[in-house]
Write an enzyme that holds these catalytic residues in place. Structure first.
Site, PDB file in Angstrom:
ATOM      1  NE  ARG A  53      -2.395  -1.233   3.489  1.00  4.65           N
ATOM      2  CZ  ARG A  53      -3.696  -0.915   3.629  1.00  4.65           C
ATOM      3  NH1 ARG A  53      -4.256   0.173   3.514  1.00  4.65           N
ATOM      4  NH2 ARG A  53      -4.382  -2.058   3.418  1.00  4.65           N
ATOM      5  CB  THR A  54       3.828   2.228   1.773  1.00  2.31           C
ATOM      6  OG1 THR A  54       3.171   2.104   3.227  1.00  2.31           O
ATOM      7  CG2 THR A  54       4.679   3.490   2.011  1.00  2.31           C
ATOM      8  CE  LYS A  82      23.527 -11.146  -9.567  1.00  2.00           C
ATOM      9  NZ  LYS A  82      22.133 -10.543 -10.252  1.00  2.00           N
ATOM     10  NE  ARG A 103       7.785  -0.411   5.066  1.00  2.00           N
ATOM     11  CZ  ARG A 103       6.680   0.063   5.500  1.00  2.00           C
ATOM     12  NH1 ARG A 103       6.060   1.073   5.452  1.00  2.00           N
ATOM     13  NH2 ARG A 103       5.938  -0.709   6.333  1.00  2.00           N
ATOM     14  CG  HIS A 131       5.836   5.313   7.761  1.00  2.00           C
ATOM     15  ND1 HIS A 131       6.187   5.960   6.474  1.00  2.00           N
ATOM     16  CD2 HIS A 131       4.890   4.431   7.477  1.00  2.00           C
ATOM     17  CE1 HIS A 131       5.467   4.968   5.630  1.00  2.00           C
ATOM     18  NE2 HIS A 131       4.596   4.329   6.133  1.00  2.00           N
TER      19      HIS A 131
END
Ligand SMILES: [Zn+2]
Lengths: 320, 140
Positions: A53-54, A82, A103, A131
């Site tokens: 959703r974010t 990697k 995020r 946040h």
């Protein structure tokens, strides 16, 4: 704000936050006018943990401004990075894009990203740490409901110990000043002392701590509900007992002011009964829209892309 | 308690009781290779109990920033020819790089390679040190 990374809301002045709130409101009513604000821009969404959703909110915001989006999320992560350091990934991605939303499950990861990147970085959540765009969405919702974010009595209910979005909201509201906080939680999940200190250090703000939502709901202008998470409890019985004590339903809402606003960072578990969704006081889906609008305001601002017509609109407001 | 006097060196007094060995470690003074006297958990008029560290032939340029970090109440006397020639008090540095490590297992410093351990002085919250990345309070 041009070129600024936003890792916490402390990176922005109150004047800048007010400007973002003004811009979000303008964007909402001038969607066509702003649809090419970020033509030719590219946003990278680097999601080291899934939060669909974010991510959708950040990406939609850029698409609605005329920009484009690249990125990775969750499952694709291993093949993209990697095992590369965050710093190296950001140094690479900086060559491709104009702005990054990151995020990451580790606390402080967004700051590492901003240190390494040559383009502005927006923190889309770093573990349970910060946040900032969630708090911007919360502020925009208060603003859209009341025309202001202060001179209000705001109840915060549920998990006030671990809910960092609650702490961030309280700290930011203290910067605006003139807010009465009603902190509603079981004694196991009370607000940490450093947050209470922050309120105490703000002469125009005050708080009370209570454990019964029904008792205080009638005093509130806004009620911010939070999830009570199972992993915070040692045993299932405590969790179930406490979870069910802090459920907002129509019966409790009947005791509230007719224009109270109910906020929630979503997703909810069961702390707001579905029947509340149809009540005009439910503001939590509006909060989702406001989140996108604030991300549009923020993305265009850090890129230095002026919203067509905004400056004129603001001048008219001042004149009037 | 009998306190051996020193001729040329430093005396670090008012060290929090029981922490002298830790202070030596942070100051990078190796107790197995240095001529020194430790007086631990002795009486202090000011603090009840305290530790005292005496270092003979010490390089007097001890890092007052690091001392401030681990023993902010300490005082430093510089001794030359058996006399105190200088008194110093530690400073509280605004920023500390690569002296302490973050104890928060969720902190990005636990996984990101090649990253400096940076702590800042949080004056708003009782002069504690916090990790620049995760804001966790420093532990010594
Ligand atoms: Zn840390």
């Amino acid at each position: 704000m041009v070129g600024t990374s936003v890792i916490t809301l402390d990176d922005l002045s109150i004047a800048q936050i007010r400007e973002l709130l003004d811009k979000a409101q303008y964007i909402d009513t001038h969607r066509k006018e702003v649809a090419h604000t970020c033509d030719g821009r590219v946003l990278a969404t680097l999601f080291y943990e899934p939060s669909t959703r974010t991510r959708l909110s950040f990406e939609t915001a850029m698409l609605r401004l005329g920009g484009k989006v690249i990125g990775f999320a969750g499952a694709q992560l291993a093949s993209v990075t990697k095992g590369e350091s965050i710093a190296d990934t950001l140094k690479t991605v900086s060559n491709y894009v104009d702005v990054v939303a990151i995020r990451h499950p580790k606390e402080g990861a967004a700051l590492v990203a901003a240190d390494a990147a040559s383009v502005p970085v927006i923190n889309a959540g770093d573990g349970g740490h910060m946040h900032p765009t969630q708090t911007l969405a919360d502020l925009a919702t208060l603003r859209s409901r009341f025309g202001r974010v202060n001179h209000l009595t705001i109840g915060l209910c549920g998990d006030l110990t671990f809910g960092r979005t609650v702490h961030s909201l309280i700290e930011t509201l203290c910067r605006f000043g003139d807010v009465r906080f009603v902190l509603i939680s079981p004694k196991e999940l009370r607000t940490p002392q450093y947050v209470l200190n922050r309120i105490n250090a703000t002469p125009s703000c005050s708080y009370v701590e209570v454990s019964d939502l029904s008792e205080v709901i009638g005093d509130l202008d806004a009620l911010y509900m939070t999830r009570v998470q199972k992993e915070r409890f040692f045993n299932e019985d405590d969790y179930l007992r406490l979870r069910d004590t802090y459920i907002l339903d129509e019966a409790k809402l009947a005791l509230a002011k007719p224009d109270m606003a109910v906020l929630h960072p979503l997703p909810r578990v069961n702390e707001i009964a579905k029947e509340v969704d149809d009540d005009p006081r439910a503001a939590y889906f509006e909060q989702v829209r406001n989140g996108m609008l604030m991300r549009m305001a923020l993305e265009s601002s850090v890129l230095g892309d002026e919203l067509p017509g905004f400056a004129e609109h603001e001048n008219k407001e001042v004149m009037a | 308690m009998e306190v051996t006097s020193i001729h040329d060196g430093i005396i670090i007094d008012h060290v929090p009781a029981g922490t002298a060995l830790k202070v030596l470690e942070y100051l990078r003074i190796n107790p197995s290779a240095t001529k020194l006297a430790l007086i631990m958990n002795t009486d202090s008029r000011r603090y009840g109990t305290k530790d005292i560290i005496k270092v003979e032939d010490a390089d007097t340029a001890i890092d007052l920033d690091v001392l401030g970090l681990v023993a902010r109440s300490a005082t430093v006397d510089v001794i030359r020819g058996g006399r105190i020639v200088d008194k110093k008090t530690p400073t509280l540095p605004e920023r500390v790089v690569n002296v302490i490590t973050c104890v928060n297992p969720r902190c990005v410093t636990t996984t990101e390679p090649g990253i400096d351990q940076v702590f800042y002085l949080d004056r708003a919250d009782g002069d504690v040190y916090r990790c620049r990345y995760c804001d966790e309070e420093a532990e010594f």
